[in-house]
Scaffold this motif. Structure first.
Motif, PDB file in Angstrom:
ATOM      1  N   LEU A  19      -1.393  -6.977  12.044  1.00  0.00           N
ATOM      2  CA  LEU A  19      -0.869  -5.938  12.923  1.00  0.00           C
ATOM      3  C   LEU A  19      -1.562  -4.597  12.674  1.00  0.00           C
ATOM      4  N   MET A  20      -1.841  -4.295  11.404  1.00  0.00           N
ATOM      5  CA  MET A  20      -2.324  -2.972  11.031  1.00  0.00           C
ATOM      6  C   MET A  20      -3.835  -2.893  10.842  1.00  0.00           C
ATOM      7  N   SER A  78       0.811  -1.216   0.000  1.00  0.00           N
ATOM      8  CA  SER A  78       0.000   0.000   0.000  1.00  0.00           C
ATOM      9  C   SER A  78       0.846   1.268   0.000  1.00  0.00           C
ATOM     10  N   ASN A  79       2.049   1.195   0.532  1.00  0.00           N
ATOM     11  CA  ASN A  79       2.878   2.385   0.678  1.00  0.00           C
ATOM     12  C   ASN A  79       4.342   1.962   0.708  1.00  0.00           C
ATOM     13  N   LEU A  80       5.193   2.784   0.130  1.00  0.00           N
ATOM     14  CA  LEU A  80       6.625   2.490   0.131  1.00  0.00           C
ATOM     15  C   LEU A  80       7.166   2.383   1.555  1.00  0.00           C
ATOM     16  N   THR A  81       6.648   3.196   2.465  1.00  0.00           N
ATOM     17  CA  THR A  81       7.086   3.095   3.857  1.00  0.00           C
ATOM     18  C   THR A  81       6.731   1.729   4.442  1.00  0.00           C
ATOM     19  N   ASN A  82       5.565   1.186   4.071  1.00  0.00           N
ATOM     20  CA  ASN A  82       5.174  -0.145   4.552  1.00  0.00           C
ATOM     21  C   ASN A  82       6.118  -1.223   4.041  1.00  0.00           C
ATOM     22  N   LEU A  83       6.510  -1.113   2.783  1.00  0.00           N
ATOM     23  CA  LEU A  83       7.443  -2.084   2.223  1.00  0.00           C
ATOM     24  C   LEU A  83       8.759  -2.076   2.988  1.00  0.00           C
ATOM     25  N   LEU A  84       9.235  -0.882   3.308  1.00  0.00           N
ATOM     26  CA  LEU A  84      10.473  -0.773   4.073  1.00  0.00           C
ATOM     27  C   LEU A  84      10.304  -1.397   5.458  1.00  0.00           C
ATOM     28  N   ALA A  85       9.171  -1.129   6.092  1.00  0.00           N
ATOM     29  CA  ALA A  85       8.930  -1.661   7.441  1.00  0.00           C
ATOM     30  C   ALA A  85       8.775  -3.175   7.421  1.00  0.00           C
ATOM     31  N   ALA A  86       7.980  -3.693   6.482  1.00  0.00           N
ATOM     32  CA  ALA A  86       7.753  -5.138   6.413  1.00  0.00           C
ATOM     33  C   ALA A  86       9.041  -5.880   6.108  1.00  0.00           C
ATOM     34  N   ALA A 105      11.973   2.974  16.360  1.00  0.00           N
ATOM     35  CA  ALA A 105      10.747   2.171  16.354  1.00  0.00           C
ATOM     36  C   ALA A 105      11.129   0.734  16.050  1.00  0.00           C
ATOM     37  N   ALA A 106      11.847   0.116  16.970  1.00  0.00           N
ATOM     38  CA  ALA A 106      12.440  -1.199  16.704  1.00  0.00           C
ATOM     39  C   ALA A 106      11.431  -2.340  16.760  1.00  0.00           C
ATOM     40  N   SER A 107      10.405  -2.240  17.591  1.00  0.00           N
ATOM     41  CA  SER A 107       9.455  -3.341  17.748  1.00  0.00           C
ATOM     42  C   SER A 107       8.344  -3.248  16.709  1.00  0.00           C
ATOM     43  N   PRO A 108       7.635  -4.352  16.438  1.00  0.00           N
ATOM     44  CA  PRO A 108       6.511  -4.284  15.494  1.00  0.00           C
ATOM     45  C   PRO A 108       5.452  -3.263  15.902  1.00  0.00           C
TER      46      PRO A 108
END
Length: 384
Positions: A157-158, A136-144, A314-317
């Motif tokens: 989670l979201m 859905s978002n480039l930031t999500n790809l980085l986080a996942a 923001a190290a944890s899920p």
């Protein structure tokens, strides 16, 4: 073009940091290894979306929505909410901003309704609805990718904050634009499909692509396969459409520059001050502190560099989810808070639709805090 220029400047600064030894080569290599698949996905999905639009898929969908609404503006708007949410969740916020914006503006003109309620719904949901899946978002790809989460684990989670982040902006549009949305209209007859083989191929590709994006495969693989199929079919049926401009070169330069610049800033310790703002902990108040800091950062410097700057804190899920709420759902106040908003405005201008940035900012100052706070509390409650 302005995006490309800013990206080129940022890239140049990053290269200067490499040459001066501020940014080590091993850090650049690790950054490239992490970002290359993500950028490949962005390119492939942009090509898929552009060719699907050329095939008439989105226009046909808009006409179908007009018929389904039965002449009621409120039902048409609700269908746009569903379409904008689905487009953002499964095809990314930039796809919604770039391709759905002209669809909904044309749709409003088609049924002779004011375009602003539909345009605002599109841009707000392009940002706020981009929480549910990695794609859905480039930031999500980085986080996942950093958390090594399967798409379904990411969605679990979201889920709660994603639902809140869709409902709150939609309700505010309904309240603010209730008079326009109470109108009625008479839908026109739909236009004929130009090239049926192209149209149905594009429909089939999109239908096959959506489940593959949440299958657990690296998302760049199905996206690249879908792009390749459509390119081959267009090469046979409508070659003139295939041009270098299908790929988002300006966006690529911009994102690469941002990645390099933020990595250099991190190596210099310039992002450490954000750690004081973000705080620590996973209680409701601590999560609200993090989402507030990330939303402010996104509206100050754009959501992608804000995510990169705050990611180390923001190290944890759970804290990563809070960070995403702030930089995604909160990035609806300033015009530069997300690239999707700038792309949305470019499409409006090209179609002769005017919207005051001051009005946009004023509404964003109402919507963003309510959306971010509600989504954060939803996250905290779901986490127990």
């Amino acid at each position: 073009m302005r995006i490309a220029i800013v990206g080129a400047v940022l890239t140049a600064l990053g290269l200067v940091a490499v040459a001066s030894g501020v940014l080590p080569l091993d850090a650049v290599a690790a950054l490239a290894e992490r970002s290359a698949p993500i950028l490949g996905f962005v390119v492939a999905m942009t090509v898929v979306a552009e060719l699907a639009a050329e095939a008439g898929v989105f226009r046909a969908l808009a006409e179908r929505l007009a018929r389904m609404a039965g002449g009621r503006a409120i039902l048409l708007w609700l269908l746009v909410v569903v379409l904008a949410t689905a487009s953002t969740v499964f095809l990314s916020l930039d796809t919604t901003a770039v391709l759905l914006t002209p669809v909904v503006v044309s749709l409003a003109a088609h049924v002779r309704l004011p375009p602003i309620p539909f345009a605002l719904t599109t841009v707000w949901l392009a940002n706020t609805a981009s929480l549910l899946l990695p794609v859905s978002n480039l930031t999500n790809l980085l986080a996942a990718e950093r958390l090594a989460l399967h798409p379904l684990e990411f969605a679990a989670l979201m889920a709660a904050p994603a639902l809140v982040a869709v409902v709150v902006p939609a309700v505010i549009v309904l309240l603010v634009r209730r008079r326009e949305l109470a109108a009625r209209f008479v839908p026109d007859e739909p236009a004929a499909i130009g090239d049926r083989p192209l149209f149905w191929t594009a429909v089939g590709v999109l239908a096959a692509l959506v489940p593959l994006l949440v299958s657990g495969l690296p998302v760049w693989l199905p996206a690249s396969g879908a792009a390749l199929v459509l390119v081959v079919v267009f090469a046979v049926r409508r070659r003139r459409v295939l041009r270098p401009g299908l790929a988002p070169w300006s966006l690529l330069v911009f994102v690469c520059g941002l990645f390099l610049a933020m990595q250099a800033a991190h190596e210099l310790g310039a992002t450490a001050v954000l750690g004081e703002l973000a705080g620590t902990g996973e209680g409701p108040l601590e999560l609200l502190r993090l989402t507030g800091a990330s939303a402010l950062s996104a509206n100050a410097i754009d959501n992608l560099p804000a995510f990169l700057a705050l990611e180390p804190f923001a190290a944890s899920p759970l804290r990563t989810a809070a960070l995403l709420i702030g930089v995604n759902a909160g990035a609806i106040v300033t015009p530069w808070a997300s690239l999707a908003t700038l792309l949305w405005h470019q499409r409006l201008v090209a179609m002769g639709v005017e919207i005051s940035w001051w009005r946009y900012v004023a509404l964003g100052l109402l919507v963003a805090p309510l959306t971010v706070a509600g989504a954060t509390l939803g996250l905290a409650l779901a986490a127990g």
